[in-house]
Design a protein around this motif. Sequence first.
Motif, PDB file in Angstrom:
ATOM      1  N   ALA A 524       0.874  -1.189   0.000  1.00  0.00           N
ATOM      2  CA  ALA A 524       0.000   0.000   0.000  1.00  0.00           C
ATOM      3  C   ALA A 524       0.901   1.226   0.000  1.00  0.00           C
ATOM      4  N   THR A 525       1.000   1.843  -1.160  1.00  0.00           N
ATOM      5  CA  THR A 525       1.906   2.986  -1.305  1.00  0.00           C
ATOM      6  C   THR A 525       1.093   4.203  -1.729  1.00  0.00           C
ATOM      7  N   VAL A 526       1.293   5.298  -1.014  1.00  0.00           N
ATOM      8  CA  VAL A 526       0.598   6.526  -1.418  1.00  0.00           C
ATOM      9  C   VAL A 526       1.455   7.205  -2.483  1.00  0.00           C
ATOM     10  N   GLU A 542       0.799  11.393   3.012  1.00  0.00           N
ATOM     11  CA  GLU A 542       1.984  11.595   2.165  1.00  0.00           C
ATOM     12  C   GLU A 542       3.146  10.679   2.576  1.00  0.00           C
ATOM     13  N   GLY A 543       3.720   9.994   1.628  1.00  0.00           N
ATOM     14  CA  GLY A 543       4.927   9.193   1.902  1.00  0.00           C
ATOM     15  C   GLY A 543       4.651   7.814   2.495  1.00  0.00           C
ATOM     16  N   VAL A 544       3.386   7.453   2.682  1.00  0.00           N
ATOM     17  CA  VAL A 544       3.097   6.133   3.256  1.00  0.00           C
ATOM     18  C   VAL A 544       3.532   5.042   2.269  1.00  0.00           C
ATOM     19  N   ASP A 545       4.207   4.047   2.806  1.00  0.00           N
ATOM     20  CA  ASP A 545       4.669   2.935   1.965  1.00  0.00           C
ATOM     21  C   ASP A 545       4.737   1.688   2.852  1.00  0.00           C
ATOM     22  N   VAL A 546       3.630   0.972   2.900  1.00  0.00           N
ATOM     23  CA  VAL A 546       3.521  -0.189   3.787  1.00  0.00           C
ATOM     24  C   VAL A 546       3.415  -1.453   2.941  1.00  0.00           C
ATOM     25  N   MET A 547       4.078  -2.508   3.405  1.00  0.00           N
ATOM     26  CA  MET A 547       3.883  -3.803   2.748  1.00  0.00           C
ATOM     27  C   MET A 547       3.215  -4.733   3.758  1.00  0.00           C
ATOM     28  N   LEU A 646      -3.106   2.497  11.888  1.00  0.00           N
ATOM     29  CA  LEU A 646      -3.001   2.631  10.426  1.00  0.00           C
ATOM     30  C   LEU A 646      -3.615   3.931   9.925  1.00  0.00           C
ATOM     31  N   VAL A 647      -4.665   4.378  10.604  1.00  0.00           N
ATOM     32  CA  VAL A 647      -5.247   5.654  10.155  1.00  0.00           C
ATOM     33  C   VAL A 647      -4.694   6.828  10.974  1.00  0.00           C
ATOM     34  N   ARG A 648      -4.159   6.525  12.176  1.00  0.00           N
ATOM     35  CA  ARG A 648      -3.595   7.619  12.977  1.00  0.00           C
ATOM     36  C   ARG A 648      -2.241   8.067  12.410  1.00  0.00           C
ATOM     37  N   ASN A 649      -1.364   7.061  12.237  1.00  0.00           N
ATOM     38  CA  ASN A 649      -0.022   7.391  11.767  1.00  0.00           C
ATOM     39  C   ASN A 649       0.535   6.245  10.931  1.00  0.00           C
ATOM     40  N   MET A 672      -7.282   2.346   1.582  1.00  0.00           N
ATOM     41  CA  MET A 672      -7.966   3.649   1.566  1.00  0.00           C
ATOM     42  C   MET A 672      -7.004   4.797   1.815  1.00  0.00           C
ATOM     43  N   ILE A 673      -5.895   4.478   2.537  1.00  0.00           N
ATOM     44  CA  ILE A 673      -4.904   5.531   2.751  1.00  0.00           C
ATOM     45  C   ILE A 673      -4.342   5.955   1.393  1.00  0.00           C
ATOM     46  N   THR A 674      -4.216   4.977   0.503  1.00  0.00           N
ATOM     47  CA  THR A 674      -3.602   5.275  -0.802  1.00  0.00           C
ATOM     48  C   THR A 674      -4.576   5.956  -1.761  1.00  0.00           C
ATOM     49  N   GLY A 675      -5.818   6.055  -1.382  1.00  0.00           N
ATOM     50  CA  GLY A 675      -6.768   6.726  -2.256  1.00  0.00           C
ATOM     51  C   GLY A 675      -7.930   5.833  -2.617  1.00  0.00           C
TER      52      GLY A 675
END
Length: 781
Positions: A524-526, A542-547, A646-649, A672-675
Amino acid sequence: MFDFGADFVQFWLNCRFKLWQKLGNTHPLINFSIVYRYIISIKLQLSCLLFRFPIDMVEFMPKFSVRGIWQRWRESYPPNGSKADDAITVFTGVPTIYSRLIQGYGAMDSDQQAASASAARQLRLMMSGSSALPLPVMQEWEAITGHRLLERYGMTEFVMAISNPLRGVRKAGTVGKPFPGVQVKIAEDQNENDTTGVGELCIRSPSMFKEYWKLPQVTEDSFTDDGFFRTGDAGKIDEDGYYVILGRTSADIMKVGGYKLSALEIESALLEHPVVAECCVLGLPDKTYGDAVCAIIVPEEAAKRKQEESSKPAISLEELCEWAKDKLAPYKLPTRLFLWESLPRNAMGKACLGCCNAYSTEGHGLVRSTARYITWANGRNFMINALHPIKPIFLLKPASLRPSRIRCAAATTKQSKRYSITLLPGDGIGPEVIYVAKNVLNLAGSLEGIEFNFQEMPMGGSALDLVGVPLPDETLLAAKKSDAVLLGAIGGYKWDKNEKHLKPETGLLQLREGLEVFANLRPATVLPQLVDASTLKKEVAEGVDVMVVRELTGGIYFGKPRGFGTNEDGEEIGFNTEVYATYEVDRIARVAFETARKRHGKLCSVDKANVLEASMFWRKRVIAIAAEYPDVELSHMYVDNAAMQLVRNPKQFDTIVTNNIFGDILSDEASMITGSIGMLPSASLGSSGPGLFEPIHGSAPDIANQDKANPLATVLSAAMLLKYGLGEENAAKRIENAVLDTLNKGFRTGDIYSAGNKLVGCKEMGEEVLKSVDSQVAAAV
Ligand SMILES: NC(=O)c1ccc[n+]([C@@H]2O[C@H](COP(=O)([O-])OP(=O)(O)OC[C@H]3O[C@@H](n4cnc5c(N)ncnc54)[C@H](O)[C@@H]3O)[C@@H](O)[C@H]2O)c1
Ligand SMILES: CC(C)[C@H](C(=O)O)[C@@H](O)C(=O)O
């Protein structure tokens, strides 16, 4: 009825003249000795090669007496479970007979249907021959009777030469492999620059006839220099060595703009349309393209009635092509459509192509007429869709049409690499997004010297509708044999109330289990371009990049016991078991540590170890494996907290490893963080065998067939397929870059749209990505 033992000699003596007339598609005058050998061979083949048990009786059913055939089977196997002494055990027919039997079955009441289907199921074997069996007929027949028809290929001149196996994989759409002792070759046309592998089927067989009686020249012309008999049938060999018959070289192969097209293949696709009862495809002369693909369609009865009432065609060329465009390449789509009352057929029930051709060619003048209903000379009504100017065969823009092979040869000096990919479009938006991803994969691959052989198989709800199970054996087998599997999505309202084993979702779980793909990577990459599409504040997203590394073949999804029952109070209950064995946690933990190591070296294991034993065990094993990865920083988090964090930080996470059910939920949340969930791809991998690549979203029935789906999750899954499945990192990069480029240009589907961008549908998004892949050629190579 005929007793092979006692009456055999008498039979052929009596029948030989008739047989002379009747046998032989190619030539009626077949040497007397051939008739004799023909009968011997039939008996031998039936008895020895196929069944290994003797056959006493052969019964010749009255032609097309559908009622009679069903009745004969019901009498053979009455509902009381007994079996008549003269019960039919083996049935062989031509495709038209099976179509008619299906129609007859459809006209029965439900009791009679049940009795008929049950009786038919008890036959030992059902075979089909004489002409290619359309896939929908095979599938429908199998759904009704449980029999997968045994398709074989033979001619009077050499009896039977190729057959699907009695036991083993009967591949739909093929006639199987040559019998022992039979040699088969495909003679390709030397004068044509055709690399499709299509050519005339030539046979050398111990049961070959010697000559056409008193016709030495015809006999000579029928053989190649090296002694193979020219069958006059066009064929090719598929990737498994099974032969596919494409029709008579003279009548069933059209040459359209340099392509050799099989009329049978196009017919098979069109027959799947709900309005189409019968169909005949043929090439009509066309100045520009050699042949133009013409479809003659007999609509279903209900559609015919509606057509009569409304005076509107049951289906237009545009509707047909729009529907068929996901099933057939653009150049295979019909450019002319005729709607007829019925097809002229010969006594065997085969469509009389000569007649169709003559009638539709005679109809040339009528194509220009505005008349809708035309009465043909001998009184049969047929209808021509008004005014069908012949459209160009190629509807796409030239850039995307350039054949991959040429691009690849021009763009790279690498040796061609070939991979077989199983495509599982599935349900809802699945086919829409797979269509886009397949084209992108093809183009990106071709630029890296890669050739794909795609095989599309039914899966999920569409498979349930076709064959009654959500994961047909053939689909799993094809998937296992391929290099990688690309899945759209499965599921839909229609099947929601089905029993568990008949749910599309069950098919998906069976597929994951069957392929043993225990590690599901869900990145999940923004993307900077989509920060505005996230529902979170810009500075959070901005900058989120989670696997997310999700365990995929264990836990509560598969744990036993499971099911429904009653408790001590007699109340109904449903129950499942969350269970993990050491090896299951260890292997997914290792995948997660390896993944984290290649990223930013941080792994968070998510569980519910404050409550669940299975989670306590999970945590224990993850800690044990951590000793192998001292360079990776391991942390643990309860799943409820993880959902909140996940939605806080979300930026606090690098790699997350978790069980099957938590992974399912958390990855949807991360999307959803990614859009949009329409952006998230996934790769499911095992320790060996092909990987399964799919978007994380479902079949989105709310937007299916509206050209609204975001195809990028599937396109990016195709990139993961190249990277993780095939090790083709350069081609994967091309796709990833193209997606970024398309987003940079401002193209957005509805789910990721924000003001100032250009709203596009699924198709247009696909075309834009294709353009971007194409335009990067110079830059990237
Ligand atoms: N891997 C799979 O095949 C898979 C995954 C999840 C759900 N399903 C199945 O899909 C069906 C529908 O499930 P659901 O509604 O809970 O989830 P869903 O993911 O299909 O849809 C959820 C929401 O997201 C939207 N959406 C999903 N994908 C999109 C895309 N590519 N572009 C734009 N919008 C998109 C949908 O329109 C819907 O509003 C169910 O039968 C479910 O079991 C299948
Ligand atoms: C459709 C369903 C079986 C599936 C799952 O729960 O794994 C889906 O939600 C997914 O994430 O792919």
